[in-house]
Design an enzyme around this catalytic site. Structure first.
Site, short mmCIF file in Angstrom:
data_model
loop_
_atom_site.label_atom_id
_atom_site.label_comp_id
_atom_site.label_asym_id
_atom_site.label_seq_id
_atom_site.Cartn_x
_atom_site.Cartn_y
_atom_site.Cartn_z
N LYS A 128 -16.11 -43.01 33.36
CA LYS A 128 -17.05 -42.98 34.48
C LYS A 128 -17.75 -41.61 34.57
CE LYS A 128 -17.20 -44.51 39.27
NZ LYS A 128 -16.37 -45.08 40.36
N THR A 129 -16.98 -40.54 34.55
CA THR A 129 -17.61 -39.22 34.62
C THR A 129 -18.36 -38.92 33.32
OG1 THR A 129 -15.54 -38.18 33.95
CG2 THR A 129 -15.99 -38.25 36.31
N LYS A 137 -13.37 -34.81 21.97
CA LYS A 137 -14.36 -33.77 21.69
C LYS A 137 -15.29 -33.69 22.89
CE LYS A 137 -15.31 -35.88 17.63
NZ LYS A 137 -15.63 -36.21 16.23
N GLY A 138 -16.23 -32.76 22.86
CA GLY A 138 -17.24 -32.73 23.92
C GLY A 138 -18.11 -33.96 23.86
N VAL A 139 -18.78 -34.29 24.98
CA VAL A 139 -19.64 -35.47 24.94
C VAL A 139 -20.94 -35.29 25.71
CG1 VAL A 139 -18.62 -36.63 26.95
CG2 VAL A 139 -19.64 -38.00 25.14
N GLU A 175 -23.45 -33.08 26.14
CA GLU A 175 -24.74 -32.67 25.59
C GLU A 175 -25.21 -33.60 24.48
OE1 GLU A 175 -24.10 -28.54 24.67
OE2 GLU A 175 -24.39 -27.96 26.77
N PHE A 218 -26.31 -26.06 33.58
CA PHE A 218 -27.00 -26.39 32.33
C PHE A 218 -27.17 -25.18 31.41
CE2 PHE A 218 -28.87 -29.19 35.71
CZ PHE A 218 -28.11 -30.29 35.41
#
Lengths: 316, 735
Positions: free
Chosen positions: B623-624, B691-693, B695, B246
């Site tokens: 899923k992840t 893209k990131g997801v 956070e 984190f």
């Protein structure tokens, strides 16, 4: 953790004798609190006497029609006992409101009574704490006190007793059976078992050196509604901000409060006047001598609210 | 692969393996105890010794004396490491307080010694025999007091300026019909990951092997080299599995440095894990903030002025919490300004924690938006949609690469049953419980980072992927395997993924929701290069199809392994970005909805159900990704209702430094969570069009909970966490 000697007690008498003659010795049963404290160098016994093999793990009916709960009865077994669930449901509920299943599987009846405070300063060996190091001062006074005692505290310590089970035992008028090395036994009301801190907060109960708790006895059950309400910041696995154990019968009501004092808090005198005076006055009487901090004053309001709703929802 | 223009059609578009809800390929290892974490790499009977870290008992001052003779004489003790005998130590790029203190102490529980012994118990026991005397100095531990004195400096948010200003905020705010001016505070928070910081160091001559728990292999390696004053090439750093980070394991910490120093002294491998009570003050945390937000709007609901000032504190050299970052981009409004101030505070190092900046920023902004909607008598969902923007509001010439915030809000409202919410606060009760609905927008930037990988094709058609990317519990092993399998046209079972070692090419690492998008883009690039090599080897054109384990062109169908008949084919490449992220604003969007209950008597708050709708480009594995988002939502509930490092302003420390006193949500707190991913592709963001997801799942959650609490009982708490004592005496009178 300091190195220590470990031995198994062969009998109750053997355990008491070793406890009396070994300097700085402690009994170990479930170890759910003691081992943590030893790892943190808060408890530093030189010897541990393991009592887990002693035949103190039975729950029996007493001649008076009550229940005698052996000192080594595990929390899980006590909470699940059919007689407890039927006749003393507040005890079952209080136990199940505490810790986790894994800890309850291990924790014992006597050990639970002896668990130590969760005051954060008690846990930090770099900070003064009269309970951990007598005479060093109380960091909690003037420090972070949100979870600490509003009543029964002293200028040397404002720690609370953290448990749930004892709050139920207090409202059920339980007694504690104690035995010593000479085989002498005595009975002590749970009300008198825990001590207030005064100027010796390191002394938390009435046990003398060499004395061992053998059982806890519940008196004959009374027809009543029994409630345990535990108020906390998260839904499980947290110590109570305030808890209320209640036994409400046709013409009586008994309440013990947890999370507010160095011991389960109760006033029999105030209880007698409750039906006439009402809950607000009852709560005022209960907390008449309170010395809250700015951070924990809310506990008095909270306790009154819980008492009010418990009484309103369950009376007559 | 240089990624300088938006991605065209590519091999990933087939989506035969990528974007499928594949279970973790390392799932069996993890659930069966077979996954060996860094600290487990050397077990009993391997000659490894144990180090126990001793933390400073003061927040600021000097070590006057440190007497270690009793500890050294204790049974089993092999060495005691202190600043006095450690030799000259440098400081890593990402550390701003030394990881071994002495004589100067910079913060509470900063490491002052390591006791090394042949067992963990002996080391721990001997550690209590150290006699340390300090000369304590007065420190500043009170952010509120520093802010009241105006004792802070403008501080840039990484590459972005401290302050921004567009138009005439003061003028527009003064003239606005409806105004809000409120101050919000968020507390210091701890990462509270399950696995504490832990390392094993082993020297072989001047070569050091360090097994550790690191999110960023190369950062740790570089900073360890810098700290020890040795060449980076002398260090092998391995971080195979990580039990949560984190952000707490982005940077080199004391466990690694002290293990290396202890091992050098003891001449044996040394294992060091931080004891849990040390983690909270010894390592980094998310700094507290005090945020003032002003919004002015016209009666039609259009924002005409918006300002956000944020204060946080840190030790010298430490960054501010960039809480205003989202406000610069989330809503339209012609007149706007933001300001970031940093006070010098002598608490432990403040640094990145999950969604740094946006997470605490939206805790304030999205409550302010709720308050503003109420003033305007608008549905909070509608108010947000009215102020949506397709361009960077501070630089209107910059478009968002893809922005589907409206769709998230609309779909979320529909699926959650937003129209059934109590229209006025404190109007819905079920027995003892008040019911409230709340929502918030979610926003988190996408971060483009260079990331390299190596792929190796064997004669048997198996493909090995090597990159120093880490799996911090996120599923990196799995999505990298999916990426390689998709690109190479082979089954998932033909891919072996090797991560977390400095033997492999340098990746982006894990953090800031940049891990998945960049590491898979790097692997995709390396695979595309391998495809060229294979085609060349087989004498087939570069545009041959890779599918079913074969290379196909015209009449030809050749098993891919044949290209390696005379030896492995190895390709190394990565993704490197041009200026697309300057030309466009790349961000991710979402909407959070939640329903809470508040006990009418006790003000106990519990979340009943939650929904997140996320728009983050291609979802590489639903899923992840879902697991990431529900974990983040859980963290958001913690931020809203319980998490707080409590500052003892006399001792200068976080006093609730264990997991009994620093509460995070347990299972019973999280009854029901739903996650919906919008089906979208962002070809501007990355070759993966992803893209990131992760956070994004946290950003806005706490505000949605806070807004739901307000809706339930009509009490607005602007000081997180919202605990029952802050509501109790303001609760509606029970009818």
């Amino acid at each position: 953790m300091r190195a220590f000697k470990y031995s198994r007690a062969a009998s109750l008498k053997d355990a008491a004798a070793r406890l009396a003659e070994t300097p700085n010795a402690k009994l170990i049963a479930g170890g759910t609190n003691l081992l943590d404290l030893m790892k943190l160098q808060i408890e530093t016994p030189e010897a541990l006497i393991d009592v887990n093999g002693l035949p103190l793990d039975q729950i029996e009916v007493t001649q008076e029609g009550g229940l005698r709960v052996g000192a080594l009865v595990r929390n899980t077994d006590l909470a699940a006992d059919v007689r407890v669930r039927r006749d003393y449901p507040v005890l079952s509920r209080a136990i199940l409101a505490g810790a986790s299943q894994q800890l309850r599987n291990r924790a014992t009846t006597a050990g639970n009574l002896l668990q130590r405070t969760r005051c954060p300063y008690f846990y930090d060996t770099d900070q003064p704490c009269n309970k951990r190091k007598p005479g060093s001062g109380c960091s909690a006074i003037g420090g972070y006190s949100r979870g600490l005692a509003v009543i029964g505290a002293s200028e040397s310590c404002i720690a609370t007793y953290p448990g749930d089970m004892a709050v139920a035992l207090r409202v059920l008028d339980a007694t504690v059976q104690i035995s010593d090395a000479d085989g002498e036994t005595r009975d002590l009301a749970l009300a008198d078992f825990h001590r207030l801190p005064g100027d010796a907060p390191q002394v938390e109960n009435d046990l003398e050196k060499g004395e061992i708790i053998t059982s806890v006895t519940l008196p004959k059950p009374v027809a009543s509604r029994q409630i345990y309400r535990k108020i906390r910041d998260r839904a499980s696995y947290a110590f109570a901000l305030v808890s209320v154990a209640a036994v409400i019968g046709k013409d009586f009501a008994r309440f013990a409060i947890g999370g507010v004092a160095p011991k389960p808090w109760r006033s029999e005198t105030a209880e007698r006047e409750l039906p006439q005076q009402g809950v607000a006055r009852f709560s005022q009487a209960l907390f008449a001598d309170a010395t809250p901090t700015r951070e924990n004053r809310f506990k008095i309001v909270l306790a009154e609210r819980v008492l009010q709703s418990t009484w309103t929802e369950n009376r007559g | 692969m240089k990624f300088t223009e938006p991605a065209g059609p590519n091999a990933i578009d087939n989506q035969t393996i990528i974007s499928r809800p594949v279970s973790r390929i390392d799932g069996r290892l993890k659930t069966s105890g077979g996954a060996k974490y860094g600290y487990e790499q050397l077990g009993p009977n391997t000659g490894a010794a144990y180090g126990y870290v001793v933390g400073a008992g003061i927040a600021k001052g000097k070590i006057r004396s440190l007497e270690s003779s009793a500890a050294r004489a204790a049974p089993g003790v092999l060495a005691v490491v202190t600043a006095e005998n450690a030799g000259k130590l440098g400081k890593g790029k990402y550390n701003f307080a030394p990881l071994l203190a002495g004589p100067e102490v910079h913060h509470y529980h900063q490491a002052v010694a390591l006791v090394v012994a042949d067992t963990f118990e002996a080391a721990r026991s001997a550690a209590t025999l150290l006699r340390i005397e300090y000369a304590a100095e007065k420190g500043e531990f009170d952010l509120q007091a520093a802010r009241a004195r105006g004792d802070g400096q403008p501080a840039p948010i990484e590459q972005d300026p401290a302050d921004t200003s567009v138009g005439d905020f003061d003028g527009a705010f003064a003239k606005a019909s409806i105004k809000l001016d409120e101050t919000y505070s968020t507390p210091d928070q701890s990462h509270a990951m399950m696995e504490p910081h832990a390392s094993i160091a082993a020297w072989d001559g001047d070569q050091l092997t360090l097994w550790t728990s690191a999110q960023m292999v190369d950062w740790h390696r570089s900073d360890l080299a810098k700290t020890l004053g040795i060449e980076k090439e002398k260090i092998r750093l391995i971080s195979p599995f990580i039990g949560g980070g984190f952000g707490g394991k982005l940077f080199l910490r004391a466990d690694a440095v002290l293990a290396a120093l202890g091992s050098r002294k003891a001449r044996r491998p040394v294992k060091v894990a931080l004891p849990r009570p040390l983690v909270f003050n010894n390592t980094t945390h998310r700094p507290a903030t005090i945020q003032r937000i002003r919004i002015g709007a016209e009666l039609d609901g259009k924002i005409v002025a918006i300002a956000h000032d944020s204060w946080s504190g840190n030790l010298d050299g430490g960054p501010p919490e960039g809480a205003v970052a989202a406000t610069r981009l989330l809503y339209a409004g012609a007149n706007r300004q933001t300001a970031t101030r940093l006070a010098k505070i002598d608490l432990p190092e403040g640094h990145s924690m999950r969604a740094p900046g946006e997470a605490p920023g939206l805790m304030a902004l999205e409550v302010a938006m709720d308050e503003m909607a109420e003033k305007l008598k608008l549905d909070p969902v509608e108010f947000r949609m009215m102020n949506d923007t397709q361009v960077d509001p501070e630089k209107p010439e910059r478009k968002f690469s893809l922005r589907n915030l409206r769709a998230c809000l609309q779909l979320g409202a529909e699926r959650f049953g937003w129209s059934r919410r109590p229209m006025t606060p404190a109007s819905l009760r079920e027995g003892r419980l008040y019911i409230g609905y709340g929502m918030a927008a979610a926003f988190r930037n996408n971060i483009a980072m260079k990331s390299d990988a190596r792929v190796r094709l064997g004669r048997d058609g198996r493909i090995v992927v090597e990159t120093d990317m880490t799996d911090i519990g996120t599923g990196s092993y799995t999505i990298i395997a999916q990426t390689a399998a998709e690109t190479m046209g082979v089954p998932l079972s033909s891919i072996d993924v090797r991560l977390g070692s400095s033997d492999y090419p340098v990746s982006c690492g894990s953090g800031g929701q940049f891990g998945a998008v960049n590491s898979t883009s790097g692997v995709f690039a390396a695979c595309m290069k391998l495809r060229e090599d294979i085609a060349r080897k087989l004498g087939l054109p570069f545009d041959s199809k890779f599918e079913g384990g074969r290379v196909a062109s015209g009449e030809w169908r050749i098993p891919v392994g044949e290209a390696a008949a005379n030896g492995d084919l190895v390709a190394e490449d990565g993704v490197e970005y041009g200026d697309l992220d300057k030309r466009y604003q790349e961000s991710t969007f979402g909407a959070h909805f939640c329903e809470v209950t508040v006990d009418a008597d006790t003000a106990e708050m519990r979340v009943r159900r939650m929904l997140a709708v996320c728009a983050a480009g291609r979802i590489l594995n639903p899923k992840t990704a879902r697991s990431q988002v529900i974990g983040a939502m859980t963290m958001g509930v913690g931020a809203a209702l319980m998490e707080e490092l409590t500052v003892d302003k006399r001792a200068g420390c976080f006093i609730n430094h264990d997991l009994a006193a620093y509460e995070v949500p347990v299972n019973a707190d999280i009854p029901h969570q739903d996650v919906i991913f919008l089906d979208e592709l962002d070809p501007i963001a990355s070759p993966m069009k992803a893209k990131g997801v992760a956070e994004l799942g946290l950003c806005g959650v706490a505000a949605a909970v806070a807004n739901a609490v307000y809706n339930a009982v009509g009490v607005r708490v602007r000081d997180y966490p919202i605990t029952l004592d802050k509501l109790l005496e303001k609760m509606p009178i029970r009818a």
